[in-house]
Design an enzyme around this catalytic site. Structure first.
Site, PDB file in Angstrom:
ATOM      1  N   ARG A   1       0.053  -2.184  14.839  1.00 23.39           N
ATOM      2  CA  ARG A   1      -0.073  -1.883  16.268  1.00 23.39           C
ATOM      3  C   ARG A   1      -1.335  -1.044  16.455  1.00 23.39           C
ATOM      4  O   ARG A   1      -1.749  -0.327  15.538  1.00 23.39           O
ATOM      5  CB  ARG A   1       1.115  -1.068  16.791  1.00 23.39           C
ATOM      6  CG  ARG A   1       2.467  -1.640  16.506  1.00 23.39           C
ATOM      7  CD  ARG A   1       2.821  -2.859  17.306  1.00 23.39           C
ATOM      8  NE  ARG A   1       2.686  -2.682  18.748  1.00 23.39           N
ATOM      9  CZ  ARG A   1       2.750  -3.683  19.622  1.00 23.39           C
ATOM     10  NH1 ARG A   1       2.920  -4.926  19.193  1.00 23.39           N
ATOM     11  NH2 ARG A   1       2.635  -3.471  20.899  1.00 23.39           N
TER      12      ARG A   1
ATOM     13  N   ASN B   1       0.843  -1.216   0.000  1.00 22.76           N
ATOM     14  CA  ASN B   1       0.000   0.000   0.000  1.00 22.76           C
ATOM     15  C   ASN B   1       0.870   1.256   0.000  1.00 22.76           C
ATOM     16  O   ASN B   1       0.527   2.249  -0.660  1.00 22.76           O
ATOM     17  CB  ASN B   1      -0.939   0.012   1.203  1.00 22.76           C
ATOM     18  CG  ASN B   1      -2.173  -0.811   0.947  1.00 22.76           C
ATOM     19  OD1 ASN B   1      -3.025  -0.421   0.161  1.00 22.76           O
ATOM     20  ND2 ASN B   1      -2.261  -1.978   1.575  1.00 22.76           N
TER      21      ASN B   1
ATOM     22  N   ASN C   1      -6.384   5.088   7.747  1.00 20.88           N
ATOM     23  CA  ASN C   1      -5.973   3.686   7.833  1.00 20.88           C
ATOM     24  C   ASN C   1      -6.668   2.899   6.739  1.00 20.88           C
ATOM     25  O   ASN C   1      -7.766   3.250   6.328  1.00 20.88           O
ATOM     26  CB  ASN C   1      -6.369   3.095   9.201  1.00 20.88           C
ATOM     27  CG  ASN C   1      -5.926   1.647   9.335  1.00 20.88           C
ATOM     28  OD1 ASN C   1      -4.796   1.299   8.995  1.00 20.88           O
ATOM     29  ND2 ASN C   1      -6.812   0.787   9.829  1.00 20.88           N
TER      30      ASN C   1
ATOM     31  N   HIS D   1      -8.067  -0.953   5.932  1.00 16.57           N
ATOM     32  CA  HIS D   1      -8.386  -2.207   6.612  1.00 16.57           C
ATOM     33  C   HIS D   1      -9.001  -3.175   5.594  1.00 16.57           C
ATOM     34  O   HIS D   1      -9.862  -2.778   4.808  1.00 16.57           O
ATOM     35  CB  HIS D   1      -9.377  -1.935   7.755  1.00 16.57           C
ATOM     36  CG  HIS D   1      -9.707  -3.178   8.522  1.00 16.57           C
ATOM     37  ND1 HIS D   1      -8.839  -3.743   9.432  1.00 16.57           N
ATOM     38  CD2 HIS D   1     -10.793  -3.997   8.476  1.00 16.57           C
ATOM     39  CE1 HIS D   1      -9.376  -4.840   9.917  1.00 16.57           C
ATOM     40  NE2 HIS D   1     -10.556  -5.019   9.363  1.00 16.57           N
TER      41      HIS D   1
END
Ligand code: GAR
Length: 216
Positions: free
Chosen positions: A91, A14, A107, A109
């Site tokens: 994390r 990514n 983020n 996911h």
């Protein structure tokens, strides 16, 4: 031009998609630093190859989570970045750091949130017998995988799919929507209200990302 810091833990495919997008003409963001908590992350090599500053901030070197997060915070501030992209960062980030960077941490996911938060998403999708899986780019909140959703893409699950084939299909979608989401945010076309993202009307390079029922 928005300066971005990327945090990784592993392969960094990514990250590579974001590096490539940032090289495109008129892309509204540039990567000023790549931080990894894992000294062996291949993503560090990808960053170096593109001449991007890298730093290892290894969580095992800190007794308290808070100290690790403060080190991340300081490093990002030093880089001048105004926004953070987590790209395979494995994390959990907690309250103070997340609050300081509220609606400025993205983020990716590998599921259609809010389904399948956490790990082993494709295995759980197969186990649950769902017909579609996919990925989500969202702002990070203090709820695990729970912040406002920016973009999602889906793909169908076929009879012969395994966790590995699904991971590969979903990763391909991730590489499409993460740059699109960063572009939206960096060009100021995203705002968050009542924990939901509102985007200004925009045209996307790849319409199947927006209407992914037609992508496989
Ligand atoms: C990606 O599939 C990403 O969605 C996932 O880790 C992989 C990293 O791949 N992230 C998470 O599961 C975060 N909870 P990459 O290092 O090749 O980008």
């Amino acid at each position: 031009m928005l300066d971005v810091a990327i945090i990784i833990s592993g392969s960094g495919s990514n990250l590579q998609a974001l590096i490539d997008a940032c090289k495109e003409e008129n892309f509204p963001a540039r990567i000023v630093k790549v931080i990894s908590n894992n000294p062996d992350a291949y993503g560090l090599e990808r960053a170096k190859k593109s001449g991007i500053e890298t730093e290892v901030i290894n969580h095992v070197d800190y007794e308290e989570r808070q100290d690790f997060e403060d080190a991340l915070d300081q490093s990002i501030k030093d880089s001048g970045a105004k926004i953070i992209c987590l790209a395979g960062f494995m994390r959990i980030l907690k309250g103070p750091f997340v609050n300081r960077w509220k609606n400025r941490i993205l983020n990716i996911h590998p599921s259609i949130l809010p389904a399948f938060k956490g790990l082993h998403t494709q295995e759980r999708a197969l186990e649950a017998g769902v017909r579609f899986t996919g990925c989500t780019v969202h702002f990070v909140s203090s709820d695990l995988d729970g912040g406002p959703i920016i973009l999602q893409a889906i793909t169908s699950i076929d009879q012969n799919d395994t966790a590995d084939t699904l991971n590969a299909k979903v990763l391909e979608l991730e590489h499409q929507i993460y740059p699109e989401a960063l572009k939206l945010v960096a060009s100021g076309r995203v705002r968050v209200s009542e924990n939901r993202v509102r985007t200004e009307k925009t045209t996307f390079a790849n319409i199947s990302v927006i209407n992914p029922l037609i992508s496989k």
